[in-house]
Design a protein around this motif. Structure first.
Motif, PDB file in Angstrom:
ATOM      1  N   THR A  98       0.834  -1.190   0.000  1.00 42.28           N
ATOM      2  CA  THR A  98       0.000   0.000   0.000  1.00 42.28           C
ATOM      3  C   THR A  98       0.880   1.254   0.000  1.00 42.28           C
ATOM      4  OG1 THR A  98      -0.119  -0.026   2.412  1.00 42.28           O
ATOM      5  CG2 THR A  98      -1.855  -1.175   1.223  1.00 42.28           C
ATOM      6  N   THR A 100       0.876   3.996   1.748  1.00 45.90           N
ATOM      7  CA  THR A 100       1.300   4.488   3.061  1.00 45.90           C
ATOM      8  C   THR A 100       2.346   3.575   3.669  1.00 45.90           C
ATOM      9  OG1 THR A 100      -0.820   5.579   3.447  1.00 45.90           O
ATOM     10  CG2 THR A 100       0.526   5.097   5.380  1.00 45.90           C
ATOM     11  N   ASN A 128      -2.644   0.456  -4.037  1.00 48.93           N
ATOM     12  CA  ASN A 128      -3.713  -0.295  -3.371  1.00 48.93           C
ATOM     13  C   ASN A 128      -4.342  -1.333  -4.292  1.00 48.93           C
ATOM     14  OD1 ASN A 128      -3.856   0.712  -0.680  1.00 48.93           O
ATOM     15  ND2 ASN A 128      -4.697   2.625  -1.460  1.00 48.93           N
ATOM     16  N   SER A 189      -8.645   9.547   7.222  1.00 51.51           N
ATOM     17  CA  SER A 189      -8.353   8.763   6.022  1.00 51.51           C
ATOM     18  C   SER A 189      -9.565   7.891   5.750  1.00 51.51           C
ATOM     19  CB  SER A 189      -7.113   7.893   6.228  1.00 51.51           C
ATOM     20  OG  SER A 189      -6.947   6.997   5.147  1.00 51.51           O
ATOM     21  N   ASP A 217      -7.779  10.332   0.972  1.00 49.57           N
ATOM     22  CA  ASP A 217      -7.962   8.941   0.548  1.00 49.57           C
ATOM     23  C   ASP A 217      -6.718   8.097   0.786  1.00 49.57           C
ATOM     24  OD1 ASP A 217      -6.314   9.941  -1.398  1.00 49.57           O
ATOM     25  OD2 ASP A 217      -7.418   9.107  -3.098  1.00 49.57           O
ATOM     26  N   ARG A 218      -5.717   8.656   1.445  1.00 53.82           N
ATOM     27  CA  ARG A 218      -4.510   7.917   1.795  1.00 53.82           C
ATOM     28  C   ARG A 218      -4.115   8.281   3.223  1.00 53.82           C
ATOM     29  NH1 ARG A 218      -5.760   5.811  -2.270  1.00 53.82           N
ATOM     30  NH2 ARG A 218      -4.532   5.397  -4.148  1.00 53.82           N
TER      31      ARG A 218
END
Length: 306
Positions: A98, A100, A128, A189, A217-218
Motif C-alpha cells: 500500500t 502508506t 492499493n 483517512s 484517501d490515503r
C-alpha cells in the motif's frame, strides 16, 4: 500482427532520456537514425508521439500514454535479456504494498535488506491495487484488508494501535480530554479501518453532526496533514512510527482507549514460499516487525476497552 520492435525500443530510449542525441549515444547509432525510427513508429501507429522542445524532445499526450503502457514491459525484457547474457547476475524481487506502508514504514527500512542481499534487486510498487498473481509478476504483496484471501498464503504483518495525534504545538501530549476533541478539526483517512465514529463510540461520546473534518484517501496524507498542524488525525502506530519517534506528532489525549487492529497482511502464492528471494524477504520483514514492536510508542495511560 507485425510489430516494429526496433522502432519501439528506440522510442522507449528517447522517451526515457528526453533526448534524441542521448538515445542515439545509448543505442550506438546516429541521431538521424533515431529520428527515422520514431517517425516510422508514428506512421505505424497513425499518431504523433514526440515533439521537439529546445534541444530535447517532449512526449505528446499519445506519446505519454504509449510510453506508460510499454515502459515496464520493455524494462522487463531488458532485464531478462541481460540476465540470460550473464551481464547482470541479479535476481529481481518485486514487492507490492500500500502507498502508506511503502513510504512510511517499508522504504525507511529497505536499505538494510538491500545491504544484506546485494544479489537481489528490489522493485517496490506502492499501490492499493490487488495483485492478480496468475497474470502479474509480483513476488510478494503487503495487502490492506482483513486477511481473507482463500488460495493464497496470508500472514499478518503486525497489530497496530490507533489513537489521535497532532503536532505538539497544536496541542501538547495529554493536554486534552476526550470530549474536547469534537471542538477541533478532525483529519480522516477514508480508507482506514478505524474511523472517528468508532473511536468516539468507544468513549461513549456522540459527536455533533457539525464537526469540522478534512478527508483524505490515503493515510500518509492524513499523517502529513497532522504533522503540518491542520488538525487531529486518527491513525496507526505502524504508519506514523517515525513521526512519533521524532516527536513531530504526539497523542494529545489523556488515557486514550486501546484500539487494536491488524490492517496489513503479507500475501503471496503458496508456491512462492519456496523461492529463495521470497523467503529472504519474509524473514527480514519479520525481524523488522520485531524491532518496531520493541520500540513502538504507546500513549501513556492507554486503557483496554472490552
Amino acid at each position: 500482427m507485425y510489430l516494429p520492435l526496433r522502432a519501439i525500443s528506440v522510442f522507449h530510449a528517447a522517451a526515457r532520456s528526453g533526448s534524441i542525441s542521448a538515445a542515439a549515444e545509448e543505442l550506438n547509432v546516429t541521431p538521424s537514425a533515431v529520428s527515422q525510427q520514431i517517425q516510422s513508429l508514428e506512421t505505424h501507429l497513425g499518431t504523433s508521439l514526440m515533439v521537439k522542445v529546445g534541444r530535447g524532445v517532449a512526449l505528446t499526450e499519445a506519446g505519454e500514454r504509449y510510453f506508460s503502457m510499454i515502459a515496464e514491459e520493455i524494462d522487463r525484457i531488458s532485464e531478462a535479456t541481460q540476465s540470460i547474457r550473464g551481464l547482470r547476475p541479479i535476481t529481481l524481487l518485486t514487492v507490492r504494498a500500500t502507498p502508506t506502508l511503502s513510504s512510511k514504514w517499508l522504504l525507511p527500512r529497505l536499505k538494510g535488506f538491500l545491504d544484506a542481499n546485494p544479489d537481489l534487486e528490489v522493485r517496490l510498487n506502492g499501490t492499493n491495487e490487488v495483485t492478480d498473481f496468475t497474470r502479474e509478476t509480483v513476488d510478494v504483496e503487503i495487502r490492506h484488508g482483513r486477511g481473507q484471501w482463500p488460495g493464497l498464503y496470508t500472514e499478518a504483518l503486525a497489530e497496530e494501535l490507533f489513537f489521535p495525534v497532532c503536532r505538539p504545538d497544536y496541542a501538547p501530549a495529554g493536554s486534552l480530554s476526550v470530549d474536547e476533541l469534537v471542538h477541533h478539526r478532525l483529519i480522516q483517512s477514508v480508507k482506514s479501518q478505524v474511523q472517528w465514529p468508532t473511536w468516539f463510540s468507544l468513549n461513549k461520546i456522540t459527536p455533533s453532526t457539525q464537526m469540522s473534518r478534512v478527508l483524505f484517501d490515503r493515510s500518509h496524507m492524513a499523517i502529513d496533514a497532522a504533522a503540518d498542524g491542520i488538525g487531529l488525525a486518527l491513525e496507526s502506530s505502524l504508519m506514523m512510527w517515525r513521526e512519533l519517534r521524532d516527536g513531530t506528532l504526539v497523542c494529545p489525549i489523556k488515557n486514550p482507549p486501546r484500539v487494536v487492529q491488524t490492517t496489513q497482511w503479507v500475501v503471496c502464492p503458496v508456491d512462492s514460499l519456496r523461492k529463495r528471494k521470497v523467503s529472504l524477504f519474509l524473514d527480514w520483514l519479520r525481524e523488522e516487525v520485531k524491532h518496531w514492536q520493541a520500540e513502538q510508542f504507546i500513549p501513556p495511560g492507554m486503557k483496554d476497552f472490552k
